[in-house]
Write an enzyme that holds these catalytic residues in place. Structure first.
Site, PDB file in Angstrom:
ATOM      1  N   SER A 175       0.828  -1.202   0.000  1.00 18.63           N
ATOM      2  CA  SER A 175       0.000   0.000   0.000  1.00 18.63           C
ATOM      3  C   SER A 175       0.867   1.257   0.000  1.00 18.63           C
ATOM      4  CB  SER A 175      -0.957  -0.023   1.185  1.00 18.63           C
ATOM      5  OG  SER A 175      -1.833   1.071   1.159  1.00 18.63           O
ATOM      6  N   ASP A 231      -4.038   5.762  -2.605  1.00 22.44           N
ATOM      7  CA  ASP A 231      -2.795   5.130  -2.163  1.00 22.44           C
ATOM      8  C   ASP A 231      -2.436   4.019  -3.148  1.00 22.44           C
ATOM      9  OD1 ASP A 231      -4.716   3.282  -1.493  1.00 22.44           O
ATOM     10  OD2 ASP A 231      -4.202   3.163   0.625  1.00 22.44           O
ATOM     11  N   ASP A 273      -2.578   0.683  -3.394  1.00 20.63           N
ATOM     12  CA  ASP A 273      -3.489  -0.395  -3.777  1.00 20.63           C
ATOM     13  C   ASP A 273      -4.930   0.090  -3.875  1.00 20.63           C
ATOM     14  OD1 ASP A 273      -3.619  -0.016  -1.005  1.00 20.63           O
ATOM     15  OD2 ASP A 273      -4.139  -2.096  -0.602  1.00 20.63           O
ATOM     16  N   ASP A 301      -7.293   1.152  -2.031  1.00 25.86           N
ATOM     17  CA  ASP A 301      -8.430   0.844  -1.164  1.00 25.86           C
ATOM     18  C   ASP A 301      -8.839   2.058  -0.339  1.00 25.86           C
ATOM     19  OD1 ASP A 301      -6.213   0.859   0.505  1.00 25.86           O
ATOM     20  OD2 ASP A 301      -6.772  -0.940   1.614  1.00 25.86           O
TER      21      ASP A 301
END
Length: 494
Positions: free
Chosen positions: A130, A275, A277, A279
């Site tokens: 992340s 960010d 990834d 999410d």
């Protein structure tokens, strides 16, 4: 659909016991070559698959909600240079455990959440670090129906088996499928908005050179096919594991500047940043101002309650005044939960909540398997801008004025540990007889203002949030007061 036949990682045939220190409360994160490498990823993949496979077979004699599942695990990885090798090692481990594997290719965490439920898999893995530094990586795990796995709900068992290396060896090798088509996932994300309601808008979207770019492209294509007039300026768009524009972490103020400048330069209606990834979704108004996540929670809670009256909304205890007021004013059911995705998701399932939000920019949706998504929030926001005819600054101005907050303030510990400082501050303020909660760290509510102080799960930090009821001067006074108190305890601003 295609079948992949090449496994890069060739595992050992015998495994000695080792210690794996990269397991955290909710996931696995470690420094490459220190406490995370290909062997560790293999062991984790094999242990994860073995435990889920055993549970799957046990369920055949005691039917429950796992009986409709297929013996397969979904896996994806972000754009980091180390992610593909770690993913291939985990795949080898899962196949050696006798489990079929569905490889999504380069993907975001929410794509794994979606695919785990869509393919009715036993579980899913996203290889990602992340927003962590470039020399880190990790694995996020979910079980059936995209349910989270925590230290007290299976993660410790996976760690113990991975460390021992006592794997079963009597299962035939699993098969591998490469399924990189994102269309079903994108179609599902688009169901959250009515494209007929969208008005002409100009957006700046900063993908941070992470995994978001390809999904953003597909969503833009869907918006165009629906004959909307949404213009998108793409910033740091191309996935690049070297992160030439810095690690994608919009929580760091310096990392917001590029998005803010682009919003102003292009006279955009909205700025969006992700960010690594994707999410988490971060929003900037038409003035280029960063909108604190707690106000976004209130805004989305109001939008959902306008669509779905009397539903439950879940929120975390760090900043609560505005969210609770919005939910109460719009006839919703306010349900508080300890922060962290495992807790939020479970509380949402228990209460059948339509939406859950954290001030950390995680947003959860019942119709997305109770999971968090970074793509759904910005789509909901452009729908809200279109329906109301208001700017984002106008939508949140009332929230900010009525319930000003400090934003999250981080302090690095130097002399005392977190429990000692939290106990001391509770004793210090006890004479004022505040309403106390220890649901997540320490929350003290004095009526016209409150604060939450909690230890970080991953760093030697304590995190402070302060808010007031419409009194900015009181807020500023309390921020200074507690800052000075923490400094006297050896805690320094991080």
């Amino acid at each position: 659909m295609s079948t992949s036949t090449t496994i890069i990682y060739q595992p050992k045939t015998e495994f000695n016991p080792i210690t794996i220190s990269s397991f955290k409360a909710y996931d696995i994160r470690g420094e490459l070559g220190v406490n995370l490498d290909e062997e560790i990823a293999y062991r984790i993949g094999r242990a994860f698959a073995q435990i889920l496979y055993q549970r799957y077979h046990a369920a055949s004699t005691q039917p429950d909600d796992t009986t409709s599942l297929r013996p397969a695990i979904v896996i994806g990885s972000d754009i980091r240079h180390s992610s593909e090798q770690l993913k291939q090692a985990a795949i080898a481990g899962m196949m050696d455990a006798g489990i079929d594997v569905i490889d999504l290719g380069m993907s975001g965490t929410e794509e794994v959440y979606f695919a785990t439920s869509h393919y009715q898999a036993l579980g899913g893995i996203e290889v990602t670090a992340s927003h962590n530094p470039i020399n880190y990586n990790g694995l996020k795990l979910v079980k059936e129906h995209s349910k989270p796995i925590s230290a007290d709900d299976g993660l410790a068992e996976i760690q113990a088996l991975a460390e021992s290396g006592k794997f079963t060896t009597d299962n035939p090798s699993g098969k591998l499928q490469l399924l990189t088509d994102k269309s079903t996932y994108v179609d599902h994300v688009m169901t959250f908005i009515d494209t007929d309601k969208l008005k002409p808008l100009k957006l700046v979207i900063n993908s941070g050179n992470g995994s978001a770019g390809p999904v953003v492209d597909l969503l833009i294509e869907k918006l165009a096919q629906a004959n909307t007039h949404v213009e998108v300026i793409k910033l740091h768009h191309a996935p690049d594991g070297s992160f030439p524009n810095g690690i994608p972490n919009p929580m760091i103020e310096a990392n917001r500047v590029a998005t803010q400048q682009a919003v102003l330069e292009h006279n955009a209606d909205l700025g969006i940043a992700f960010d690594g990834d994707f999410d988490r979704c971060f929003l900037f108004n038409e003035k280029g101002e960063f909108i604190d996540g707690s106000y976004v929670v209130g805004m989305l809670a109001q939008a959902f309650l306008n669509k779905y009256p009397n539903e439950s909304i879940v929120y975390d205890p760090r900043v609560i005044y505005n969210t609770e007021a919005v939910i109460n004013d719009h006839g919703g059911n306010a349900v508080i939960s300890k922060s962290g995705h495992s807790f939020i998701k479970q509380v949402m399932r228990d209460s059948s909540a339509v939406y859950g939000g954290e001030m950390s920019a995680h947003h959860y949706f019942r119709d997305f398997f109770y999971c968090d998504s970074g793509m759904i929030p910005w789509l909901l926001t452009i729908e809200l801008l279109s329906i109301t005819g208001k700017t984002l600054s106008e939508l949140v101005a009332g929230y900010i004025e009525a319930y000003p907050s400090s934003g999250e303030l981080n302090f690095r510990l130097t002399t005392h540990d977190a429990p000692a400082i939290i106990n001391a501050i509770e004793k210090n303020f006890s004479v004022q007889n505040p309403v106390k909660s220890t649901l997540d760290g320490l929350s003290l509510n004095f009526g016209e203002w409150r604060f939450n102080l909690r230890a970080s799960n991953t760093e030697p930090l304590i995190r402070l949030n302060i808010e007031s009821r419409g009194d900015r001067k009181l807020l500023d006074t309390k921020i200074q007061e507690i800052n000075e108190w923490l400094a006297a305890q050896g805690a320094r601003p991080a």
